[in-house]
Enzyme design. Structure first.
Site, PDB file in Angstrom:
ATOM      1  N   SER A  48     -23.774 -14.872   4.314  1.00 21.55           N
ATOM      2  CA  SER A  48     -22.738 -13.911   3.932  1.00 21.55           C
ATOM      3  C   SER A  48     -23.298 -13.016   2.832  1.00 21.55           C
ATOM      4  CB  SER A  48     -21.525 -14.664   3.397  1.00 21.55           C
ATOM      5  OG  SER A  48     -21.887 -15.309   2.181  1.00 21.55           O
ATOM      6  N   ASP A  80     -23.927 -12.329   7.999  1.00 18.77           N
ATOM      7  CA  ASP A  80     -22.521 -12.650   8.241  1.00 18.77           C
ATOM      8  C   ASP A  80     -21.660 -11.637   7.465  1.00 18.77           C
ATOM      9  OD1 ASP A  80     -20.468 -14.118   9.264  1.00 18.77           O
ATOM     10  OD2 ASP A  80     -20.838 -15.942   8.115  1.00 18.77           O
ATOM     11  N   GLU A 134     -15.644  -6.575  14.212  1.00 18.58           N
ATOM     12  CA  GLU A 134     -14.547  -7.514  13.973  1.00 18.58           C
ATOM     13  C   GLU A 134     -13.224  -6.768  14.028  1.00 18.58           C
ATOM     14  OE1 GLU A 134     -15.532 -10.435  11.066  1.00 18.58           O
ATOM     15  OE2 GLU A 134     -13.439 -10.821  10.594  1.00 18.58           O
TER      16      GLU A 134
HETATM   17 ZN   LIG Z   1     -16.721 -15.562   9.736  1.00 14.39          ZN
END
Ligand SMILES: [Zn+2]
Length: 288
Positions: A48, A80, A134
């Protein structure tokens, strides 16, 4: 050696999923790699923005590349949840195999504009870099939670809409999509997370025609995973469960031998704990 795109296509054909596991340090990387190697399946390492800041962006890329080259192994690196084009660019420039642009909190229009910018940059990089988009909010915490996070509504109207998903994929050209289908980051204390909406996964998958990525896999039941994978999910993210296993093992190790000062000794049970959790998940995701 197979590329990430080829591994995902193969997973899609076999109706299995590639495991994506996050790391904050070298111990977790070894634990995950050994688990994958033991089963001979491809694996994705995730970092991340916070994990990248801790490990180092270029260092994370160099570590994963070193294992891939030394062992001739399909281990890949994913940036990420990345919240800006600048950080997407930074990861692509550093050599990451894939990047998630997370515009789930933006308006649909802004999400499309920046995701498209990321796809264009990836295509112009001269390497094969996959971009994941996303759509739909799934929370941002990788912790043990007392309740379902605010903003993650589990009724049907707040899940990702298949038509919107199709519009998003066509407008951006993303390679993979992370939808909101009843999943959320983190896991609930003392129990199994609420059920995934399998019907919605199926509808989104047939609308977009690209692989789906299931985030927030920690805490979901085996039956949910099985059905999600059978219906279009080709990558599953696990983070919290690994963190818990690592923390607990290191804590126990320090308690068991308070005199030990060599990190490579007292951290060893942490590596083993990560390896065990990841082995169990990979077996399951790959039908082994
Ligand atoms: Zn995730």
């Amino acid at each position: 050696m197979k590329s990430l795109r080829e591994c995902i296509a193969e997973a899609s054909e076999k109706k299995v999923a590639i495991g994506h596991f996050n790391i904050s340090n070298l111990e977790a990387l070894w634990g995950i790699f050994r688990a994958a190697q033991g089963l001979n399946v491809p694996v994705i390492i995730g970092v991340s923005e916070g994990e990248r800041d801790f490990v180092g962006v270029k260092q994370a890329a160099a570590l994963v590349k070193s294992i891939r080259e030394e062992y001739q192994y399909p281990i890949f690196l994913n940036a990420d949840h990345t919240y800006s084009f600048e950080r997407v660019k930074e990861a692509i420039d550093a050599g990451f195999d894939s990047v998630i642009f997370d515009g789930a909190k933006l308006s649909f229009k802004e999400n499309v504009i920046i995701a498209k910018q990321c796809v264009d940059y990836a295509r112009s990089s001269g390497r094969e870099v996959l971009i994941e988009g996303e759509l739909g909010f799934i929370g941002t915490s990788s912790k043990i939670l007392d309740e379902v996070p605010e903003g993650v509504m589990l009724d049907e109207s707040s899940l990702t809409n298949p038509e919107k998903a199709k519009e998003f994929v066509l407008a951006t050209g993303v390679d993979m999509l992370a939808p909101a289908v009843g999943n959320f980051h983190g896991m609930l204390r003392g129990g199994i997370d609420p059920k995934l909406n399998i019907e919605r996964i199926k509808e989104i998958s047939s609308a977009v025609g690209i692989p789906l990525v299931l985030h927030g896999g920690s805490g979901n039941s085996e039956d949910d995973f099985k059905q999600a994978i059978a219906n279009g999910v080709n990558i599953v993210h696990i983070n919290t469960e690994i963190r818990v296993a690592y923390r607990d093992a290191v804590k126990k190790s320090l308690q068991d031998d308070p005199e030990e000062v060599a990190p490579y000794k007292f951290l060893k049970p942490g590596v083993k704990a990560v390896q065990d959790v990841v082995t169990a998940k990979l077996r399951f995701f790959n039908n082994l």
